[in-house]
Motif scaffolding. Structure first.
Motif, PDB file in Angstrom:
ATOM      1  N   LEU A 158      -4.440  50.211  18.583  1.00  0.00           N
ATOM      2  CA  LEU A 158      -5.437  50.394  19.640  1.00  0.00           C
ATOM      3  C   LEU A 158      -5.115  51.625  20.508  1.00  0.00           C
ATOM      4  O   LEU A 158      -6.023  52.350  20.915  1.00  0.00           O
ATOM      5  CB  LEU A 158      -5.516  49.148  20.510  1.00  0.00           C
ATOM      6  CG  LEU A 158      -6.073  47.893  19.820  1.00  0.00           C
ATOM      7  CD1 LEU A 158      -5.974  46.688  20.740  1.00  0.00           C
ATOM      8  CD2 LEU A 158      -7.520  48.107  19.397  1.00  0.00           C
ATOM      9  N   LEU A 159      -3.836  51.837  20.791  1.00  0.00           N
ATOM     10  CA  LEU A 159      -3.458  53.015  21.568  1.00  0.00           C
ATOM     11  C   LEU A 159      -3.853  54.297  20.852  1.00  0.00           C
ATOM     12  O   LEU A 159      -4.331  55.259  21.464  1.00  0.00           O
ATOM     13  CB  LEU A 159      -1.949  53.002  21.853  1.00  0.00           C
ATOM     14  CG  LEU A 159      -1.458  51.974  22.877  1.00  0.00           C
ATOM     15  CD1 LEU A 159       0.058  51.905  22.866  1.00  0.00           C
ATOM     16  CD2 LEU A 159      -1.973  52.324  24.270  1.00  0.00           C
ATOM     17  N   ASN A 160      -3.667  54.311  19.559  1.00  0.00           N
ATOM     18  CA  ASN A 160      -4.026  55.490  18.777  1.00  0.00           C
ATOM     19  C   ASN A 160      -5.540  55.650  18.673  1.00  0.00           C
ATOM     20  O   ASN A 160      -6.083  56.759  18.752  1.00  0.00           O
ATOM     21  CB  ASN A 160      -3.399  55.393  17.389  1.00  0.00           C
ATOM     22  CG  ASN A 160      -3.616  56.649  16.571  1.00  0.00           C
ATOM     23  OD1 ASN A 160      -3.222  57.744  16.959  1.00  0.00           O
ATOM     24  ND2 ASN A 160      -4.254  56.482  15.423  1.00  0.00           N
ATOM     25  N   LYS A 161      -6.227  54.515  18.529  1.00  0.00           N
ATOM     26  CA  LYS A 161      -7.680  54.543  18.349  1.00  0.00           C
ATOM     27  C   LYS A 161      -8.396  54.989  19.620  1.00  0.00           C
ATOM     28  O   LYS A 161      -9.375  55.754  19.566  1.00  0.00           O
ATOM     29  CB  LYS A 161      -8.172  53.158  17.931  1.00  0.00           C
ATOM     30  CG  LYS A 161      -9.679  53.040  17.739  1.00  0.00           C
ATOM     31  CD  LYS A 161     -10.057  51.632  17.313  1.00  0.00           C
ATOM     32  CE  LYS A 161     -11.566  51.498  17.118  1.00  0.00           C
ATOM     33  NZ  LYS A 161     -11.945  50.126  16.733  1.00  0.00           N
ATOM     34  N   TRP A 162      -7.915  54.544  20.773  1.00  0.00           N
ATOM     35  CA  TRP A 162      -8.588  54.827  22.041  1.00  0.00           C
ATOM     36  C   TRP A 162      -7.884  55.947  22.835  1.00  0.00           C
ATOM     37  O   TRP A 162      -8.116  56.089  24.038  1.00  0.00           O
ATOM     38  CB  TRP A 162      -8.669  53.564  22.894  1.00  0.00           C
ATOM     39  CG  TRP A 162      -9.533  52.513  22.262  1.00  0.00           C
ATOM     40  CD1 TRP A 162      -9.122  51.498  21.464  1.00  0.00           C
ATOM     41  CD2 TRP A 162     -10.954  52.409  22.338  1.00  0.00           C
ATOM     42  NE1 TRP A 162     -10.181  50.748  21.030  1.00  0.00           N
ATOM     43  CE2 TRP A 162     -11.329  51.286  21.557  1.00  0.00           C
ATOM     44  CE3 TRP A 162     -11.943  53.144  22.989  1.00  0.00           C
ATOM     45  CZ2 TRP A 162     -12.657  50.886  21.413  1.00  0.00           C
ATOM     46  CZ3 TRP A 162     -13.270  52.731  22.838  1.00  0.00           C
ATOM     47  CH2 TRP A 162     -13.618  51.629  22.070  1.00  0.00           C
ATOM     48  N   ASP A 163      -7.046  56.749  22.165  1.00  0.00           N
ATOM     49  CA  ASP A 163      -6.402  57.921  22.771  1.00  0.00           C
ATOM     50  C   ASP A 163      -5.599  57.579  24.017  1.00  0.00           C
ATOM     51  O   ASP A 163      -5.515  58.388  24.949  1.00  0.00           O
ATOM     52  CB  ASP A 163      -7.458  58.988  23.112  1.00  0.00           C
ATOM     53  CG  ASP A 163      -8.174  59.485  21.876  1.00  0.00           C
ATOM     54  OD1 ASP A 163      -7.525  59.555  20.804  1.00  0.00           O
ATOM     55  OD2 ASP A 163      -9.368  59.783  21.966  1.00  0.00           O
ATOM     56  N   ARG A 164      -5.040  56.366  24.045  1.00  0.00           N
ATOM     57  CA  ARG A 164      -4.184  55.930  25.148  1.00  0.00           C
ATOM     58  C   ARG A 164      -4.882  56.063  26.508  1.00  0.00           C
ATOM     59  O   ARG A 164      -4.273  56.414  27.517  1.00  0.00           O
ATOM     60  CB  ARG A 164      -2.858  56.707  25.145  1.00  0.00           C
ATOM     61  CG  ARG A 164      -2.081  56.537  23.845  1.00  0.00           C
ATOM     62  CD  ARG A 164      -0.800  57.298  23.804  1.00  0.00           C
ATOM     63  NE  ARG A 164      -0.161  57.122  22.504  1.00  0.00           N
ATOM     64  CZ  ARG A 164       0.654  56.125  22.187  1.00  0.00           C
ATOM     65  NH1 ARG A 164       0.957  55.208  23.101  1.00  0.00           N
ATOM     66  NH2 ARG A 164       1.197  56.043  20.981  1.00  0.00           N
ATOM     67  N   ARG A 165      -6.177  55.795  26.499  1.00  0.00           N
ATOM     68  CA  ARG A 165      -6.964  55.848  27.733  1.00  0.00           C
ATOM     69  C   ARG A 165      -7.724  54.537  27.904  1.00  0.00           C
ATOM     70  O   ARG A 165      -7.970  53.807  26.949  1.00  0.00           O
ATOM     71  CB  ARG A 165      -7.975  56.997  27.688  1.00  0.00           C
ATOM     72  CG  ARG A 165      -7.372  58.377  27.583  1.00  0.00           C
ATOM     73  CD  ARG A 165      -8.479  59.410  27.537  1.00  0.00           C
ATOM     74  NE  ARG A 165      -7.955  60.766  27.444  1.00  0.00           N
ATOM     75  CZ  ARG A 165      -8.724  61.843  27.404  1.00  0.00           C
ATOM     76  NH1 ARG A 165     -10.052  61.718  27.461  1.00  0.00           N
ATOM     77  NH2 ARG A 165      -8.182  63.051  27.325  1.00  0.00           N
ATOM     78  N   CYS A 166      -8.133  54.282  29.147  1.00  0.00           N
ATOM     79  CA  CYS A 166      -9.010  53.144  29.415  1.00  0.00           C
ATOM     80  C   CYS A 166     -10.376  53.439  28.815  1.00  0.00           C
ATOM     81  O   CYS A 166     -10.949  54.529  29.030  1.00  0.00           O
ATOM     82  CB  CYS A 166      -9.126  52.909  30.925  1.00  0.00           C
ATOM     83  SG  CYS A 166     -10.342  51.648  31.375  1.00  0.00           S
ATOM     84  N   ALA A 167     -10.915  52.509  28.064  1.00  0.00           N
ATOM     85  CA  ALA A 167     -12.199  52.735  27.408  1.00  0.00           C
ATOM     86  C   ALA A 167     -13.345  52.836  28.406  1.00  0.00           C
ATOM     87  O   ALA A 167     -14.386  53.424  28.097  1.00  0.00           O
ATOM     88  CB  ALA A 167     -12.481  51.594  26.421  1.00  0.00           C
ATOM     89  N   TYR A 168     -13.178  52.275  29.611  1.00  0.00           N
ATOM     90  CA  TYR A 168     -14.271  52.220  30.578  1.00  0.00           C
ATOM     91  C   TYR A 168     -14.231  53.377  31.594  1.00  0.00           C
ATOM     92  O   TYR A 168     -15.279  53.927  31.944  1.00  0.00           O
ATOM     93  CB  TYR A 168     -14.251  50.880  31.318  1.00  0.00           C
ATOM     94  CG  TYR A 168     -14.362  49.694  30.403  1.00  0.00           C
ATOM     95  CD1 TYR A 168     -15.342  49.653  29.410  1.00  0.00           C
ATOM     96  CD2 TYR A 168     -13.495  48.614  30.516  1.00  0.00           C
ATOM     97  CE1 TYR A 168     -15.446  48.568  28.556  1.00  0.00           C
ATOM     98  CE2 TYR A 168     -13.603  47.527  29.670  1.00  0.00           C
ATOM     99  CZ  TYR A 168     -14.573  47.502  28.690  1.00  0.00           C
ATOM    100  OH  TYR A 168     -14.679  46.434  27.842  1.00  0.00           O
ATOM    101  N   CYS A 169     -13.024  53.733  32.083  1.00  0.00           N
ATOM    102  CA  CYS A 169     -12.940  54.790  33.101  1.00  0.00           C
ATOM    103  C   CYS A 169     -12.113  55.983  32.657  1.00  0.00           C
ATOM    104  O   CYS A 169     -11.915  56.928  33.428  1.00  0.00           O
ATOM    105  CB  CYS A 169     -12.374  54.221  34.397  1.00  0.00           C
ATOM    106  SG  CYS A 169     -10.639  53.699  34.284  1.00  0.00           S
ATOM    107  N   SER A 170     -11.589  55.942  31.422  1.00  0.00           N
ATOM    108  CA  SER A 170     -10.805  57.047  30.843  1.00  0.00           C
ATOM    109  C   SER A 170      -9.524  57.340  31.605  1.00  0.00           C
ATOM    110  O   SER A 170      -9.000  58.463  31.554  1.00  0.00           O
ATOM    111  CB  SER A 170     -11.658  58.324  30.754  1.00  0.00           C
ATOM    112  OG  SER A 170     -12.793  58.107  29.941  1.00  0.00           O
ATOM    113  N   ALA A 171      -9.003  56.359  32.338  1.00  0.00           N
ATOM    114  CA  ALA A 171      -7.754  56.561  33.079  1.00  0.00           C
ATOM    115  C   ALA A 171      -6.590  56.714  32.107  1.00  0.00           C
ATOM    116  O   ALA A 171      -6.491  56.011  31.103  1.00  0.00           O
ATOM    117  CB  ALA A 171      -7.518  55.378  34.015  1.00  0.00           C
ATOM    118  N   GLU A 172      -5.662  57.631  32.419  1.00  0.00           N
ATOM    119  CA  GLU A 172      -4.499  57.882  31.584  1.00  0.00           C
ATOM    120  C   GLU A 172      -3.226  57.575  32.379  1.00  0.00           C
ATOM    121  O   GLU A 172      -3.232  57.490  33.610  1.00  0.00           O
ATOM    122  CB  GLU A 172      -4.471  59.335  31.131  1.00  0.00           C
ATOM    123  CG  GLU A 172      -5.603  59.738  30.219  1.00  0.00           C
ATOM    124  CD  GLU A 172      -5.478  61.173  29.745  1.00  0.00           C
ATOM    125  OE1 GLU A 172      -4.884  61.402  28.675  1.00  0.00           O
ATOM    126  OE2 GLU A 172      -5.955  62.080  30.481  1.00  0.00           O
TER     127      GLU A 172
END
Length: 428
Positions: free
Chosen positions: A192-206
């Motif tokens: 999941l970390l790799n799939k979603w670029d290690r960001r929050c899917a809703y607010c893109s927080a890193e």
């Protein structure tokens, strides 16, 4: 708008021998002149006052098994004369089992009297199915046997379909790729970390702690399948809760589109059909009828070729070899499995504590919950005629689930039974 054509009426002779079904107009004439009586309301059946020696024409019963709804169609030659849609209650059974499991676990964790765990003293027999899946098979068989007693069914067609779950998710899959799932070489979280670029899917927080989030909430039927999982920061996860994602992201259409593009089609229904198809086929062979099968692709080809709308009962009518079809009935009998009630003697609240008790005697004034009644109220605030499923009360004041909605407080004196409880509810 197409003209609605009601189902043909089942006919029995005085020895309960099934005869060729007749048109509703002919059934009305036979009832009016006293040559027949009503034998059953659902499905509507009349019984003649004489014995018939002639053999009726053999008929074909076609079945389109589904996860939630099964289509049924009876054909006389190439004519569709009776159709129905059978709605299963598999999800309700699963919810009841989950509730029972949580209540028992809760009781075992308290210092009170509890039922000992018995999950290690059972073995599953060969061909075991989960209760929610076995229900689909048993309910379908119940109606196959019931219709065989009301009509001269000689042949049964079943759509024997198998869904390729991997190809549904990835149409380009082939060869060795079938041996390498989406988690090959990954843990779920790393995937999941790799799939979603290690960001929050809703607010893109890193660079913040991320939590595993269900795109479709489990409270709404979502699963733990990887295609239903994403990553979310704690504020977004808490804010979303059990909301539908379309409501939660109503003001962020771009984000919603991106997440839905990642989500895959749920495969729960396809898995249910795959699990029960051979069990149903083998049980149908035990009935002694001639059993034939057809593929899902052939069903769709027949339906498109014959220019029939997409419905469960028309899909059933198109199962197997179907050169031509004449539609003489297109108003299905809607059958909904409701069960026969519960053997639970004591109802509980959400904490598993006793809240109320069930009466020992199920019949009140000659009625029981689940009977289909006709209530003709002649006085009071609820004047009118109501037909539907009744819920009895010890006081003699019943509730009737009619077309108009739930009508409460109907006195038993206004009710008369038209169909005894059999575990199903009916409508058109």
């Amino acid at each position: 708008m197409s003209i609605l054509k009601p189902n043909y009426v089942f006919v029995l002779d005085t020895k309960h021998k099934p005869l060729t079904p007749c048109k509703p107009s002919l059934a009305r004439k036979l009832l009016k002149v006293g040559k027949a009586k009503v034998f059953r309301m659902y499905p509507f059946t009349i019984i003649l006052r004489k014995e018939v020696a002639d053999d009726p024409r053999p008929m074909i019963l076609k079945i389109d098994p589904g996860s939630k709804v099964t289509g049924l169609a009876i054909l006389l030659g190439s004519d569709i004369i009776w159709v129905a849609q059978l709605t299963h209650r598999g999800q309700a059974i699963k919810a009841s089992l989950d509730s029972r499991r949580s209540l028992r676990r809760s009781r075992r964790s308290r210092h009170t009297r509890y039922r000992q765990a018995r999950f290690l003293n059972r073995t599953r027999p060969k061909g075991w199915l989960a209760p929610s899946l076995r229900h689909r098979v048993e309910t379908t068989l119940t109606w196959v046997k019931r219709l065989s007693r009301l009509a001269p069914v000689r042949t049964i067609f079943q759509e024997l379909v198998r869904f390729d779950l991997e190809q549904i998710e990835n149409p380009e899959i082939s060869g060795v790729e079938y041996q390498q799932g989406v988690l090959a070489g990954y843990e779920v979280r790393e995937y999941l970390l790799n799939k979603w670029d290690r960001r929050c899917a809703y607010c893109s927080a890193e660079n913040v702690p991320l939590q595993v989030e269900h795109i479709q909430p489990r409270a709404s039927g979502g699963t733990n399948r990887v295609s239903n999982l994403c990553l979310a920061c704690e504020p977004c996860n808490t804010k979303k809760g059990t909301q539908d994602i379309k409501i939660f992201l109503a003001k962020k259409p771009d984000v919603l589109k991106k997440i839905l593009a990642q989500a895959k089609r749920p495969l729960k229904d396809a898995s249910a059909v795959n699990s029960t198809r051979w069990t149903l086929f083998n049980r149908l062979k035990e009935t002694g009828k001639v059993i034939a099968t057809g593929s899902g692709g052939l069903t769709k080809f027949n339906r498109i070729r014959l220019e029939l709308p997409k419905t469960h009962f028309f899909d059933a009518a198109c199962v197997g070899d179907t050169p031509s079809i004449s539609v003489l009935a297109n108003q299905p009998l809607n059958i909904k499995a409701t069960g026969h009630g519960s053997r639970q003697m004591c109802r509980t609240d959400k904490f598993g504590l006793p809240s109320r008790y069930v009466p020992r005697f199920k019949f009140v004034k000659g009625f029981q919950t689940g009977d289909i009644v006709k209530a003709v109220v002649t006085s009071g605030k609820k004047v009118g005629t109501y037909t539907g499923r009744v819920a009895v009360r010890s006081s003699g004041s019943f509730n009737v689930s009619a077309v108009q909605g739930l009508i409460q407080g109907i006195n038993h004196k206004y009710c008369f039974s038209i169909h005894q409880k059999d575990g199903y509810n009916y409508g058109f």
